[in-house]
Design a protein around this motif. Structure first.
Motif, PDB file in Angstrom:
ATOM      1  N   GLU A 174      44.382  -6.063 -46.228  1.00  0.00           N
ATOM      2  CA  GLU A 174      45.453  -7.034 -46.500  1.00  0.00           C
ATOM      3  C   GLU A 174      45.125  -7.863 -47.741  1.00  0.00           C
ATOM      4  O   GLU A 174      45.952  -8.046 -48.624  1.00  0.00           O
ATOM      5  N   TYR A 175      43.869  -8.340 -47.780  1.00  0.00           N
ATOM      6  CA  TYR A 175      43.473  -9.223 -48.873  1.00  0.00           C
ATOM      7  C   TYR A 175      43.457  -8.465 -50.211  1.00  0.00           C
ATOM      8  O   TYR A 175      43.914  -8.990 -51.230  1.00  0.00           O
ATOM      9  N   ALA A 176      42.944  -7.222 -50.181  1.00  0.00           N
ATOM     10  CA  ALA A 176      42.905  -6.433 -51.413  1.00  0.00           C
ATOM     11  C   ALA A 176      44.330  -6.203 -51.928  1.00  0.00           C
ATOM     12  O   ALA A 176      44.596  -6.298 -53.134  1.00  0.00           O
ATOM     13  N   LYS A 177      45.252  -5.937 -51.000  1.00  0.00           N
ATOM     14  CA  LYS A 177      46.649  -5.710 -51.409  1.00  0.00           C
ATOM     15  C   LYS A 177      47.247  -6.986 -51.993  1.00  0.00           C
ATOM     16  O   LYS A 177      47.939  -6.944 -53.010  1.00  0.00           O
ATOM     17  N   THR A 178      46.946  -8.126 -51.365  1.00  0.00           N
ATOM     18  CA  THR A 178      47.471  -9.403 -51.877  1.00  0.00           C
ATOM     19  C   THR A 178      46.988  -9.644 -53.304  1.00  0.00           C
ATOM     20  O   THR A 178      47.728 -10.127 -54.149  1.00  0.00           O
ATOM     21  N   ARG A 179      45.706  -9.319 -53.549  1.00  0.00           N
ATOM     22  CA  ARG A 179      45.134  -9.578 -54.879  1.00  0.00           C
ATOM     23  C   ARG A 179      45.337  -8.418 -55.845  1.00  0.00           C
ATOM     24  O   ARG A 179      44.887  -8.458 -56.986  1.00  0.00           O
ATOM     25  N   GLY A 180      45.954  -7.337 -55.370  1.00  0.00           N
ATOM     26  CA  GLY A 180      46.259  -6.197 -56.252  1.00  0.00           C
ATOM     27  C   GLY A 180      45.027  -5.412 -56.677  1.00  0.00           C
ATOM     28  O   GLY A 180      44.975  -4.871 -57.784  1.00  0.00           O
ATOM     29  N   VAL A 181      43.997  -5.346 -55.797  1.00  0.00           N
ATOM     30  CA  VAL A 181      42.782  -4.601 -56.147  1.00  0.00           C
ATOM     31  C   VAL A 181      42.485  -3.533 -55.088  1.00  0.00           C
ATOM     32  O   VAL A 181      43.058  -3.542 -54.001  1.00  0.00           O
ATOM     33  N   THR A 182      41.563  -2.635 -55.439  1.00  0.00           N
ATOM     34  CA  THR A 182      41.218  -1.516 -54.556  1.00  0.00           C
ATOM     35  C   THR A 182      39.745  -1.614 -54.182  1.00  0.00           C
ATOM     36  O   THR A 182      38.906  -1.932 -55.035  1.00  0.00           O
ATOM     37  N   VAL A 183      39.440  -1.323 -52.913  1.00  0.00           N
ATOM     38  CA  VAL A 183      38.050  -1.403 -52.428  1.00  0.00           C
ATOM     39  C   VAL A 183      37.679  -0.075 -51.777  1.00  0.00           C
ATOM     40  O   VAL A 183      38.427   0.447 -50.940  1.00  0.00           O
ATOM     41  N   LEU A 184      36.528   0.480 -52.169  1.00  0.00           N
ATOM     42  CA  LEU A 184      36.060   1.760 -51.617  1.00  0.00           C
ATOM     43  C   LEU A 184      34.584   1.645 -51.236  1.00  0.00           C
ATOM     44  O   LEU A 184      33.775   1.148 -52.014  1.00  0.00           O
ATOM     45  N   GLY A 185      34.231   2.154 -50.048  1.00  0.00           N
ATOM     46  CA  GLY A 185      32.822   2.313 -49.669  1.00  0.00           C
ATOM     47  C   GLY A 185      32.484   3.786 -49.756  1.00  0.00           C
ATOM     48  O   GLY A 185      33.191   4.627 -49.195  1.00  0.00           O
ATOM     49  N   THR A 186      31.405   4.123 -50.469  1.00  0.00           N
ATOM     50  CA  THR A 186      31.038   5.550 -50.579  1.00  0.00           C
ATOM     51  C   THR A 186      29.560   5.665 -50.943  1.00  0.00           C
ATOM     52  O   THR A 186      28.807   4.697 -50.876  1.00  0.00           O
ATOM     53  N   GLY A 187      29.133   6.860 -51.293  1.00  0.00           N
ATOM     54  CA  GLY A 187      27.730   7.101 -51.605  1.00  0.00           C
ATOM     55  C   GLY A 187      27.462   8.585 -51.394  1.00  0.00           C
ATOM     56  O   GLY A 187      28.390   9.377 -51.225  1.00  0.00           O
ATOM     57  N   ILE A 188      26.180   8.935 -51.353  1.00  0.00           N
ATOM     58  CA  ILE A 188      25.855  10.351 -51.164  1.00  0.00           C
ATOM     59  C   ILE A 188      26.009  10.743 -49.695  1.00  0.00           C
ATOM     60  O   ILE A 188      26.413  11.849 -49.371  1.00  0.00           O
ATOM     61  N   ASN A 189      25.664   9.774 -48.784  1.00  0.00           N
ATOM     62  CA  ASN A 189      25.696  10.073 -47.354  1.00  0.00           C
ATOM     63  C   ASN A 189      25.513   8.778 -46.582  1.00  0.00           C
ATOM     64  O   ASN A 189      24.396   8.273 -46.537  1.00  0.00           O
ATOM     65  N   PRO A 190      26.585   8.220 -46.003  1.00  0.00           N
ATOM     66  CA  PRO A 190      27.932   8.772 -45.953  1.00  0.00           C
ATOM     67  C   PRO A 190      28.664   8.644 -47.294  1.00  0.00           C
ATOM     68  O   PRO A 190      28.282   7.849 -48.122  1.00  0.00           O
ATOM     69  N   GLY A 191      29.684   9.477 -47.433  1.00  0.00           N
ATOM     70  CA  GLY A 191      30.525   9.438 -48.634  1.00  0.00           C
ATOM     71  C   GLY A 191      30.726  10.801 -49.250  1.00  0.00           C
ATOM     72  O   GLY A 191      31.809  11.109 -49.755  1.00  0.00           O
TER      73      GLY A 191
END
Ligand SMILES: NC(=O)c1ccc[n+]([C@@H]2O[C@H](COP(=O)([O-])OP(=O)(O)OC[C@H]3O[C@@H](n4cnc5c(N)ncnc54)[C@H](OP(=O)(O)O)[C@@H]3O)[C@@H](O)[C@H]2O)c1
Length: 327
Positions: free
Chosen positions: A118-135
């Motif tokens: 919700e907050y990311a949408k309000t501020r117009g930004v994108t958030v991703l969690g990733t990496g080699i494993n998990p991801g």
């Protein structure tokens, strides 16, 4: 792309190096470790040139410099790092984080996940969690590999790695050289994590492939050295913890449809093996992937995709698309 690095352990340092080599411009560096504060970012990450970016423990630097993107690499549990992600969003930046539990946050932290979305949408930004494993290795990769199958019935993926090739914090979190009882107690009490992300990987595979699961199980245990082991200068005495093995399983009506396993320890073989059951069957095996550099690469390689993506909290399932049963 102007970026900030939030967390300058071995992984945050590698991410910075890979990003700078890619031509991205560092504009802020945040770390609470007193031994890093006030020093130049170039010195911390081990490159000879000064970068003119001083490491600070104060996240409010983000509000001053307003980076396009924050690379975040401070911790494993979303409940702990949540304020840091919120501060990054507050500054108007997109975020790519190594936080394992952010890779599929709807599993362990459904409420925090919907707040972040919700907050990311309000501020117009994108958030991703990733990496080699998990991801990547035990989820996005096998899921994407199933694109050439007409019928997918079951996914199995195993990762085995020689932990002597990994950074010290990794060796510590898998209990290398501890007494078995001491390690198990530290795991139970949450002082050590072992590997975190088995359930997240299972649920990423399920989301990407459409292979539904109604229950997820995960677990891990210490592997004890049956004799003295030495690999790349790291020695483990007989009877001490040499590494861990663990698993995550996804069930559909009590039938196992997704299984991911990881074995990490001193002197273990380096490989990933993926077995996809259905039509046609696929078996794929690698000679191993370097976990630390691989993490930094996944994080930096996802940055342009995140910058281009519509706002909100996303997972690798939003980025790995295409193919017959891939939604
Ligand atoms: N998804 C994946 O595939 C993957 C792969 C590799 C690593 N990871 C995760 O990525 C994270 C980073 O790995 P690492 O080995 O570099 O860890 P690390 O050695 O613990 O480094 C984290 C750094 O962040 C700092 N820090 C902690 N809390 C902070 C805060 N509130 N504000 C600013 N700085 C803070 C730490 O300072 P102090 O030392 O003073 O606490 C430390 O310098 C870990 O959680 C690791 O589990 C994920």
């Amino acid at each position: 792309m102007r970026f900030a690095i939030y967390g300058l352990g071995p992984i945050g340092s590698l991410i910075s190096k890979v990003a700078i080599a890619r031509g991205y411009e560092p504009v802020a560096a945040i770390d609470i470790d007193p031994s890093k504060k006030g020093r130049d970012l170039g010195e911390i990450i081990g490159i000879s040139e000064k970068l003119g970016v001083e490491v600070t423990g104060d996240y409010r630097v983000l509000y001053e410099v307003k980076p396009d993107l924050v690379f975040h690499a401070t911790g494993t549990w979303l409940s702990d790092v949540y304020p840091q992600i919120v501060h990054s969003i507050d500054s108007g930046a997109d975020v790519v984080s190594t936080c394992e539990t952010l890779s599929f946050p709807y599993y362990r932290y459904p409420e925090l996940a919907s707040l972040l979305d919700e907050y990311a949408k309000t501020r117009g930004v994108t958030v991703l969690g990733t990496g080699i494993n998990p991801g990547f290795l035990l989820d996005s990769l096998p899921a994407f590999m199933s694109t050439s199958m007409a019928l997918l019935e079951k996914v199995e993926a195993v990762r085995s790695l020689d932990a002597s090739l990994r950074r010290l914090p990794f060796q510590k979190k898998i209990g290398v050289n501890m007494e078995p009882g001491e390690f198990e107690e530290a795991l139970r009490e949450g002082r050590l994590t072992g590997h975190v992300g088995f359930a997240e990987s299972v649920l990423l595979i399920s989301t990407i492939t459409g292979l539904d699961v109604d229950r997820v199980e995960e677990g891990q245990e210490a592997v004890i050295a049956s004799e003295q082991v030495t690999s790349n200068g790291v020695t483990v005495e007989k009877g001490k913890v040499v590494g861990v093995r663990g698993y995550g399983v996804g069930f559909a009506e009590d039938k196992e449809v997704i299984r991911v396993e990881m074995r990490a320890g001193i002197g273990f073989a380096n490989y990933e093996e993926i077995r996809l059951h259905g039509e046609p069957e696929i078996t794929w095996r690698s000679t191993g992937t370097h976990g630390d550099l691989g993490t930094a690469a996944v994080i930096v390689n996802m940055a342009p995709r995140v910058l281009d993506h519509q706002p909100g909290l996303i997972t690798m399932a939003d980025l790995v698309k295409g193919g017959y049963h891939i939604v």
